[in-house]
Design a protein around this motif. Structure first.
Motif, mmCIF file in Angstrom:
data_model
loop_
_atom_site.group_PDB
_atom_site.id
_atom_site.type_symbol
_atom_site.label_atom_id
_atom_site.label_comp_id
_atom_site.label_asym_id
_atom_site.label_seq_id
_atom_site.Cartn_x
_atom_site.Cartn_y
_atom_site.Cartn_z
ATOM 1 N N VAL A 58 61.454 -61.006 57.639
ATOM 2 C CA VAL A 58 60.998 -60.523 56.328
ATOM 3 C C VAL A 58 61.737 -61.253 55.206
ATOM 4 O O VAL A 58 61.139 -61.642 54.190
ATOM 5 C CB VAL A 58 61.198 -59.004 56.219
ATOM 6 N N ALA A 59 63.030 -61.446 55.386
ATOM 7 C CA ALA A 59 63.810 -62.145 54.359
ATOM 8 C C ALA A 59 63.320 -63.577 54.179
ATOM 9 O O ALA A 59 63.250 -64.085 53.052
ATOM 10 C CB ALA A 59 65.291 -62.127 54.737
ATOM 11 N N ASP A 60 62.989 -64.233 55.286
ATOM 12 C CA ASP A 60 62.478 -65.605 55.197
ATOM 13 C C ASP A 60 61.114 -65.651 54.521
ATOM 14 O O ASP A 60 60.801 -66.613 53.811
ATOM 15 C CB ASP A 60 62.367 -66.219 56.599
ATOM 16 N N PHE A 61 60.313 -64.634 54.746
ATOM 17 C CA PHE A 61 58.945 -64.610 54.215
ATOM 18 C C PHE A 61 58.940 -64.465 52.696
ATOM 19 O O PHE A 61 58.085 -65.018 52.003
ATOM 20 C CB PHE A 61 58.168 -63.461 54.856
ATOM 21 N N GLY A 62 59.905 -63.704 52.172
ATOM 22 C CA GLY A 62 59.964 -63.466 50.728
ATOM 23 C C GLY A 62 59.727 -62.012 50.404
ATOM 24 O O GLY A 62 59.043 -61.297 51.145
ATOM 25 N N THR A 63 60.265 -61.557 49.293
ATOM 26 C CA THR A 63 60.080 -60.167 48.894
ATOM 27 C C THR A 63 58.637 -59.923 48.456
ATOM 28 O O THR A 63 57.900 -60.861 48.149
ATOM 29 C CB THR A 63 61.026 -59.806 47.741
ATOM 30 N N VAL A 64 58.256 -58.652 48.409
ATOM 31 C CA VAL A 64 56.901 -58.307 47.976
ATOM 32 C C VAL A 64 56.619 -58.805 46.557
ATOM 33 O O VAL A 64 55.559 -59.394 46.309
ATOM 34 C CB VAL A 64 56.674 -56.780 48.085
ATOM 35 N N PRO A 65 57.523 -58.626 45.587
ATOM 36 C CA PRO A 65 57.249 -59.167 44.244
ATOM 37 C C PRO A 65 57.077 -60.678 44.223
ATOM 38 O O PRO A 65 56.376 -61.213 43.360
ATOM 39 C CB PRO A 65 58.483 -58.742 43.435
ATOM 40 N N GLU A 66 57.715 -61.379 45.154
ATOM 41 C CA GLU A 66 57.584 -62.830 45.207
ATOM 42 C C GLU A 66 56.268 -63.270 45.840
ATOM 43 O O GLU A 66 55.644 -64.232 45.400
ATOM 44 C CB GLU A 66 58.744 -63.437 46.001
ATOM 45 N N VAL A 67 55.835 -62.567 46.873
ATOM 46 C CA VAL A 67 54.676 -62.996 47.666
ATOM 47 C C VAL A 67 53.375 -62.392 47.146
ATOM 48 O O VAL A 67 52.323 -63.038 47.180
ATOM 49 C CB VAL A 67 54.888 -62.622 49.148
ATOM 50 N N ALA A 68 53.429 -61.159 46.665
ATOM 51 C CA ALA A 68 52.207 -60.434 46.286
ATOM 52 C C ALA A 68 51.352 -61.141 45.243
ATOM 53 O O ALA A 68 50.120 -61.114 45.343
ATOM 54 C CB ALA A 68 52.561 -59.025 45.813
ATOM 55 N N PRO A 69 51.921 -61.785 44.204
ATOM 56 C CA PRO A 69 51.052 -62.439 43.222
ATOM 57 C C PRO A 69 50.124 -63.488 43.826
ATOM 58 O O PRO A 69 48.963 -63.588 43.429
ATOM 59 C CB PRO A 69 52.052 -63.075 42.244
ATOM 60 N N GLY A 70 50.624 -64.267 44.779
ATOM 61 C CA GLY A 70 49.764 -65.254 45.425
ATOM 62 C C GLY A 70 48.652 -64.600 46.227
ATOM 63 O O GLY A 70 47.492 -65.036 46.181
ATOM 64 N N PHE A 71 48.998 -63.552 46.967
ATOM 65 C CA PHE A 71 47.987 -62.829 47.730
ATOM 66 C C PHE A 71 46.963 -62.182 46.808
ATOM 67 O O PHE A 71 45.757 -62.201 47.071
ATOM 68 C CB PHE A 71 48.663 -61.749 48.588
ATOM 69 N N GLN A 72 47.465 -61.595 45.699
ATOM 70 C CA GLN A 72 46.550 -60.938 44.762
ATOM 71 C C GLN A 72 45.614 -61.944 44.121
ATOM 72 O O GLN A 72 44.448 -61.632 43.857
ATOM 73 C CB GLN A 72 47.355 -60.203 43.685
ATOM 74 N N GLY A 73 46.098 -63.148 43.863
ATOM 75 C CA GLY A 73 45.224 -64.186 43.326
ATOM 76 C C GLY A 73 44.076 -64.494 44.266
ATOM 77 O O GLY A 73 42.932 -64.664 43.830
ATOM 78 N N GLU A 74 44.359 -64.563 45.573
ATOM 79 C CA GLU A 74 43.303 -64.822 46.548
ATOM 80 C C GLU A 74 42.296 -63.675 46.580
ATOM 81 O O GLU A 74 41.078 -63.898 46.672
ATOM 82 C CB GLU A 74 43.906 -65.025 47.930
ATOM 83 N N LEU A 75 42.776 -62.448 46.511
ATOM 84 C CA LEU A 75 41.878 -61.290 46.523
ATOM 85 C C LEU A 75 41.022 -61.240 45.267
ATOM 86 O O LEU A 75 39.851 -60.840 45.315
ATOM 87 C CB LEU A 75 42.693 -60.004 46.655
ATOM 88 N N THR A 76 41.591 -61.639 44.145
ATOM 89 C CA THR A 76 40.838 -61.653 42.889
ATOM 90 C C THR A 76 39.707 -62.667 42.946
ATOM 91 O O THR A 76 38.587 -62.397 42.511
ATOM 92 C CB THR A 76 41.780 -61.960 41.720
ATOM 93 N N VAL A 77 39.990 -63.843 43.493
ATOM 94 C CA VAL A 77 38.944 -64.845 43.662
ATOM 95 C C VAL A 77 37.864 -64.332 44.604
ATOM 96 O O VAL A 77 36.660 -64.529 44.372
ATOM 97 C CB VAL A 77 39.544 -66.164 44.190
#
Length: 243
Positions: A58-77
């Motif tokens: 989980v630490a390597d993957f990144g925190t939720v605030p760090e990762v979520a914006p990219g995921f949310q961008g994909e969902l918005t598209v």
């Protein structure tokens, strides 16, 4: 969630943070979870306990605030693409149904005598407005697809598309009501079953368009909120100005 490991807790937090189409959201979360499990298994292979392996993954993957914006961008598209496809397909279908109905509807032979002088102009304006919705839906669908690399801010395009739907749909509905009142019904239409069926289908599709557009706005607000949170965490003195 009491017995959930770090990976399950992380995925649950990500699920709560994201907004978007259910299937696309599930796919993103499944992909993220699989990546985390693979990383945890690799750490386990090095001899670490399972819980510690998951925490490191989980630490390597990144925190939720760090990762979520990219995921949310994909969902918005994804939501923008769905809305554009809905407009591109449903608007011509609605126009075709009404064109058929007005050709076969046994209207009064005196209907042209009771129509005001502005009726024809308003009718053509309504038709052109509906046509523009289908065209804009097609262009947006193309932008979200093949033109995605050239669209710098797809979330903003999604928001504009949603606002256009929320302006156009009530406006077109109001213009249709004015035309119906000017044509006095038209006479006999209230008991014409094929026409009532087409009206029902048109209303349902219009409601679907508004519902989809509302989800677009919800997704774009989530993009803005997550980006603001991430930026504030990285540098509290900076504020988000792009929105």
């Amino acid at each position: 969630m009491g017995n959930a490991g770090p990976i399950d807790e992380y995925v649950a937090s990500m699920r709560r943070a994201l907004r978007g189409p259910g299937s696309a959201k599930r796919d993103l979360l499944t992909e993220a979870r699989d990546s985390l499990l693979d990383a945890a298994e690799a750490y386990e292979g090095e001899g670490l306990p399972r819980a510690e392996a998951e925490r490191l993954a989980v630490a390597d993957f990144g925190t939720v605030p760090e990762v979520a914006p990219g995921f949310q961008g994909e969902l918005t598209v994804s939501q923008g693409r769905r809305t554009a496809a809905l407009l591109f397909l449903s608007v011509p279908f609605i126009a075709f149904m009404w064109a058929v109905i007005w050709r076969v509807f046994p209207g009064s032979p005196h209907v042209d005598e009771i129509k005001p002088a502005w009726f024809g102009l308003l009718a053509r304006t309504t038709d052109l407005l509906q046509l523009s919705v289908g065209v804009i839906g097609g262009l947006a669908l193309l932008a979200f697809g093949r033109g995605a690399r050239r669209v710098r801010r797809p979330a903003r395009l999604t928001r504009w598309l949603a606002l256009f739907v929320w302006i156009q749909t009530p406006l077109t509905g109001a213009m249709g009501l004015v035309l119906a009142a000017a044509a006095h019904g038209p006479e006999g239409f209230s008991g014409y079953l094929p026409g009532l069926a087409v009206a029902l289908v048109s209303d349902l599709l219009s409601a679907w368009q508004l519902y989809s557009a509302a989800h677009c706005l919800r997704c774009t607000r989530a993009v803005s909120a997550l980006s603001s949170t991430n930026l504030s965490a990285a540098d509290p003195e900076r504020s988000l100005s792009r929105w």
